[in-house]
Design a protein around this motif. Structure first.
Motif, PDB file in Angstrom:
ATOM      1  N   ILE A   1       0.848  -1.204   0.000  1.00  0.00           N
ATOM      2  CA  ILE A   1       0.000   0.000   0.000  1.00  0.00           C
ATOM      3  C   ILE A   1       0.880   1.248   0.000  1.00  0.00           C
ATOM      4  CG2 ILE A   1      -1.770   1.296   1.271  1.00  0.00           C
ATOM      5  CD1 ILE A   1      -2.676  -1.429   2.439  1.00  0.00           C
TER       6      ILE A   1
ATOM      7  N   SER B   1       2.471   1.687  -3.320  1.00  0.00           N
ATOM      8  CA  SER B   1       1.498   2.186  -4.303  1.00  0.00           C
ATOM      9  C   SER B   1       1.250   3.668  -4.117  1.00  0.00           C
ATOM     10  CB  SER B   1       0.166   1.443  -4.152  1.00  0.00           C
ATOM     11  OG  SER B   1       0.365   0.084  -4.320  1.00  0.00           O
TER      12      SER B   1
ATOM     13  N   LEU C   1       1.953   6.478  -6.841  1.00  0.00           N
ATOM     14  CA  LEU C   1       0.866   7.341  -7.310  1.00  0.00           C
ATOM     15  C   LEU C   1       1.148   8.812  -7.053  1.00  0.00           C
ATOM     16  CD1 LEU C   1      -2.249   5.320  -6.113  1.00  0.00           C
ATOM     17  CD2 LEU C   1      -1.582   5.771  -8.464  1.00  0.00           C
TER      18      LEU C   1
ATOM     19  N   ARG D   1      -5.564  12.227  -3.694  1.00  0.00           N
ATOM     20  CA  ARG D   1      -5.529  11.731  -5.066  1.00  0.00           C
ATOM     21  C   ARG D   1      -6.617  10.695  -5.349  1.00  0.00           C
ATOM     22  NH1 ARG D   1      -1.816  14.276  -8.567  1.00  0.00           N
ATOM     23  NH2 ARG D   1      -0.785  12.401  -9.273  1.00  0.00           N
ATOM     24  N   SER D   2      -6.886   9.813  -4.367  1.00  0.00           N
ATOM     25  CA  SER D   2      -7.891   8.771  -4.597  1.00  0.00           C
ATOM     26  C   SER D   2      -9.243   9.386  -4.889  1.00  0.00           C
ATOM     27  CB  SER D   2      -8.017   7.869  -3.368  1.00  0.00           C
ATOM     28  OG  SER D   2      -6.806   7.257  -3.116  1.00  0.00           O
TER      29      SER D   2
ATOM     30  N   TYR E   1      -9.418  11.059  -8.357  1.00  0.00           N
ATOM     31  CA  TYR E   1      -9.610  10.144  -9.477  1.00  0.00           C
ATOM     32  C   TYR E   1     -10.803   9.218  -9.261  1.00  0.00           C
ATOM     33  CZ  TYR E   1      -5.177  11.690 -11.314  1.00  0.00           C
ATOM     34  OH  TYR E   1      -4.178  12.462 -11.834  1.00  0.00           O
ATOM     35  N   HIS E   2     -11.577   9.456  -8.214  1.00  0.00           N
ATOM     36  CA  HIS E   2     -12.733   8.605  -7.890  1.00  0.00           C
ATOM     37  C   HIS E   2     -12.315   7.139  -7.844  1.00  0.00           C
ATOM     38  CE1 HIS E   2     -15.052  12.208  -8.520  1.00  0.00           C
ATOM     39  NE2 HIS E   2     -14.509  12.329  -9.704  1.00  0.00           N
ATOM     40  N   ALA E   3     -11.124   6.886  -7.334  1.00  0.00           N
ATOM     41  CA  ALA E   3     -10.565   5.538  -7.367  1.00  0.00           C
ATOM     42  C   ALA E   3     -10.744   4.790  -6.038  1.00  0.00           C
ATOM     43  CB  ALA E   3      -9.083   5.587  -7.736  1.00  0.00           C
TER      44      ALA E   3
ATOM     45  N   ALA F   1     -13.301   3.212  -4.979  1.00  0.00           N
ATOM     46  CA  ALA F   1     -13.957   1.916  -5.196  1.00  0.00           C
ATOM     47  C   ALA F   1     -12.960   0.884  -5.714  1.00  0.00           C
ATOM     48  CB  ALA F   1     -15.111   2.069  -6.170  1.00  0.00           C
ATOM     49  N   THR F   2     -12.021   1.336  -6.561  1.00  0.00           N
ATOM     50  CA  THR F   2     -10.989   0.419  -7.059  1.00  0.00           C
ATOM     51  C   THR F   2     -10.120  -0.064  -5.901  1.00  0.00           C
ATOM     52  OG1 THR F   2     -10.924   1.462  -9.220  1.00  0.00           O
ATOM     53  CG2 THR F   2      -8.979   0.235  -8.581  1.00  0.00           C
ATOM     54  N   GLU F   3      -9.703   0.871  -5.063  1.00  0.00           N
ATOM     55  CA  GLU F   3      -8.853   0.503  -3.919  1.00  0.00           C
ATOM     56  C   GLU F   3      -9.582  -0.473  -3.002  1.00  0.00           C
ATOM     57  OE1 GLU F   3      -7.794   4.107  -1.948  1.00  0.00           O
ATOM     58  OE2 GLU F   3      -6.108   4.486  -3.278  1.00  0.00           O
ATOM     59  N   CYS F   4     -10.868  -0.178  -2.756  1.00  0.00           N
ATOM     60  CA  CYS F   4     -11.608  -1.003  -1.790  1.00  0.00           C
ATOM     61  C   CYS F   4     -12.025  -2.341  -2.371  1.00  0.00           C
ATOM     62  CB  CYS F   4     -12.818  -0.235  -1.269  1.00  0.00           C
ATOM     63  SG  CYS F   4     -12.318   1.073  -0.146  1.00  0.00           S
TER      64      CYS F   4
ATOM     65  N   LEU G   1     -19.237   3.519  -1.071  1.00  0.00           N
ATOM     66  CA  LEU G   1     -18.541   3.969  -2.282  1.00  0.00           C
ATOM     67  C   LEU G   1     -19.374   3.671  -3.529  1.00  0.00           C
ATOM     68  CD1 LEU G   1     -15.191   2.472  -1.120  1.00  0.00           C
ATOM     69  CD2 LEU G   1     -15.621   4.885  -1.323  1.00  0.00           C
TER      70      LEU G   1
END
Lengths: 288, 224
Positions: free
Chosen positions: B5, B8, B12, B58-59, B62-64, B66-69, B224
């Motif tokens: 993590i 990453s 990022l 940043r998350s 980028y609306h990211a 949901a990807t992370e979770c 999310l």
């Protein structure tokens, strides 16, 4: 054998929308289409399965385990394609895949590169330069590169042009040949599903209408066509939804034998397409 | 998993980290030359260091989330990784600030006036306090979390002034700038070196731990 995914009595309330008492099960190696109109609750179901939103009640079991227990290890075995895949689009596709791949113990870089080649994805380009179709392909390549046993695809073909959709579905069908992967495929474009799905779960306004195999659906439902003079009250009761045109009616029924008995050769019966089911049941009034 | 993590987050956000790191060093160097009071330099550094937490925005940008979770990692681990990344970058920035203060000597006072153990202990506590407030807000509201903190502190200040003016409470300014430092000084002289400094470190760690737990609780419930 335990189902790979079992959803039981799933309920989630939002202001102005309620997903209520949804239950279905997906067996190992099958493709299930999760269909319904926009706003029916398909994405909510997938998010609830992934615990991205919290359920109010109900149970979700994945690979025989509660989805909230050993959440991280269960996700190792799940590939996800979101409706609008959120990427860090300042990264190149290759860098993003490497970043995500580190989290999966079974990530296979060779598989990812092979799929990227097949999908013609330029891995050195930044994701922000990708079209929606390319982003979907990237998401799919990533979901298929860590030996996932369950794929959750949320509207993967939404917003894609027909040629691209067909290509994507063909690729998906090829990849699913080995039957090691089970798929829950949510879409409102039912024509996409006809070619690949084994089971269909239909939701309407947050309620489950049915979850059956395609064969059962074809045997259970029928489209009846006939003259308007046949539409007496007793006949109307046999139909779930009916459209009347000046030249005759077209109706959906889940009682084909009774329709045949009541109307005989005066009515033409046919198998409904999934799109017909969704369209007619959306129009249906009254309880299900 | 935690190391993945952190790695990453660094991949990022390395540009953000570099930008804010450079900005922090530049501003600290400017303050070091301009400010007349060594304490003011420490206060400026205490405000600059927690800005490293901006990398966590940043998350949401980028609306990211949901990807992370959806990754095979628990939300608690995800938040722990993010905290450790922020702490690591703050430490890096802290080292840069120290180096700047040493490299850019002040015309009016010696480097040792700025970098004495008491001032550094104060810096550690202030950074712990500000970052503990800031990080949960950023994790909840994204970049707006910084605005929420600034706005919240302003609202609290106004309320305190109003209550002070209305004599509902005593003089808040006197309490913050006189009573608290006096109590700290009394505590410092009673326990002595090194317990006071270790205590300051413990306070900063305790604040960060409490903040981590609050963030994990918030993020666990986040939809999310």
């Amino acid at each position: 054998m335990e189902p790979i995914l079992e959803v039981c009595g799933l309920t989630k309330r939002y202001p102005g929308f309620e997903l209520k008492d949804v239950s279905f099960r997906l067996e190992h190696g099958y493709v299930m289409g999760l269909i319904g109109a926009n706003g029916a609750g398909k994405t909510t179901i997938i998010k609830l399965i992934l615990n991205l939103v919290r359920k109010d009640s109900g149970e979700v079991r994945i690979f025989g385990q509660d989805h909230l227990q050993n959440e991280a290890s269960l996700r190792e075995r799940i590939g996800v394609v979101h409706e609008a895949p959120p990427f860090y689009d300042h990264l190149s596709a290759g860098a993003f895949a490497r970043l995500v791949g580190r989290f999966y113990t079974r990530w296979n870089d060779q598989t990812f590169r092979r799929l990227s080649d097949e999908f013609e994805l330029p891995l050195s380009k930044r994701i922000r330069t990708f079209s929606r179709g390319m982003k979907m392909k990237l998401a799919l390549a990533m979901a298929l590169s860590h030996e996932a046993e369950l794929l959750l695809l949320d509207e993967p073909t939404g917003g894609l042009d027909p040629v691209f959709r067909r290509e994507l579905l063909d690729r998906l069908r090829d990849l699913l040949q080995d039957e090691r992967v089970s798929v829950l495929f949510s879409t409102h474009l039912t024509s996409d599903l006809e070619r690949i799905t084994d089971y269909v779960t239909l939701v309407r306004r947050g309620r489950l209408l049915f979850s059956e195999s395609v064969d059962v659906i074809r045997d259970t439902w029928c489209i009846a066509k006939g003259g308007n003079d046949l539409l007496v009250p007793d006949v109307r009761r046999l139909f779930r939804a009916c459209r009347e045109e000046p030249f005759g009616f077209t109706a959906l029924s889940d009682r084909p034998q009774e329709v045949r008995r009541a109307l005989g050769p005066k009515v033409v019966l046919g198998k409904p397409a999934l799109s017909d089911l969704v369209r007619y049941l959306e129009e249906e009034n009254g309880h299900v | 998993m935690i190391s993945r993590i952190i790695r990453s987050e660094i991949i990022l956000n390395w540009k953000v980290v570099l930008f804010y790191g450079a900005l922090g060093v530049a501003m600290t160097a400017t303050y070091a030359l301009m400010l007349k009071n060594p304490g003011a330099i420490i206060a400026a550094a205490a405000i600059l260091l927690p800005t490293q937490a901006v990398l966590l925005t940043r998350s949401s940008r980028y609306h990211a989330d949901a990807t992370e979770c959806a990754l095979p990692v628990s939300r608690d681990e995800l938040i722990l990784g993010k905290y450790l990344t922020v702490i690591a970058t703050m430490l890096l920035a802290f080292v840069l600030v120290l180096a700047t203060v040493i490299v850019v000597p002040h015309p009016e006072f010696a480097t040792s006036d700025v970098l004495n153990p008491d001032r550094l202990a104060t810096l550690v506590v202030l950074v712990g306090l500000i970052s503990s407030l800031l990080v949960p807000l950023i994790l909840r509201f994204g970049f707006m979390g910084i605005m929420v903190l600034i706005l919240g502190l302003n609202v609290i200040t106004v309320i305190v002034f109003v209550l002070t003016a209305a004599r509902v409470i005593g003089n808040a300014l006197h309490f913050v700038f006189h009573d608290v430092p006096a109590a700290v000084a009394a505590f410092r002289s009673s326990v002595g070196f090194p317990w006071f400094h270790l205590g300051a470190l413990a306070v900063a760690c305790g604040l960060s731990y409490a903040s981590l737990k609050v963030s994990q609780l918030i993020y666990r419930r986040r939809e999310l």
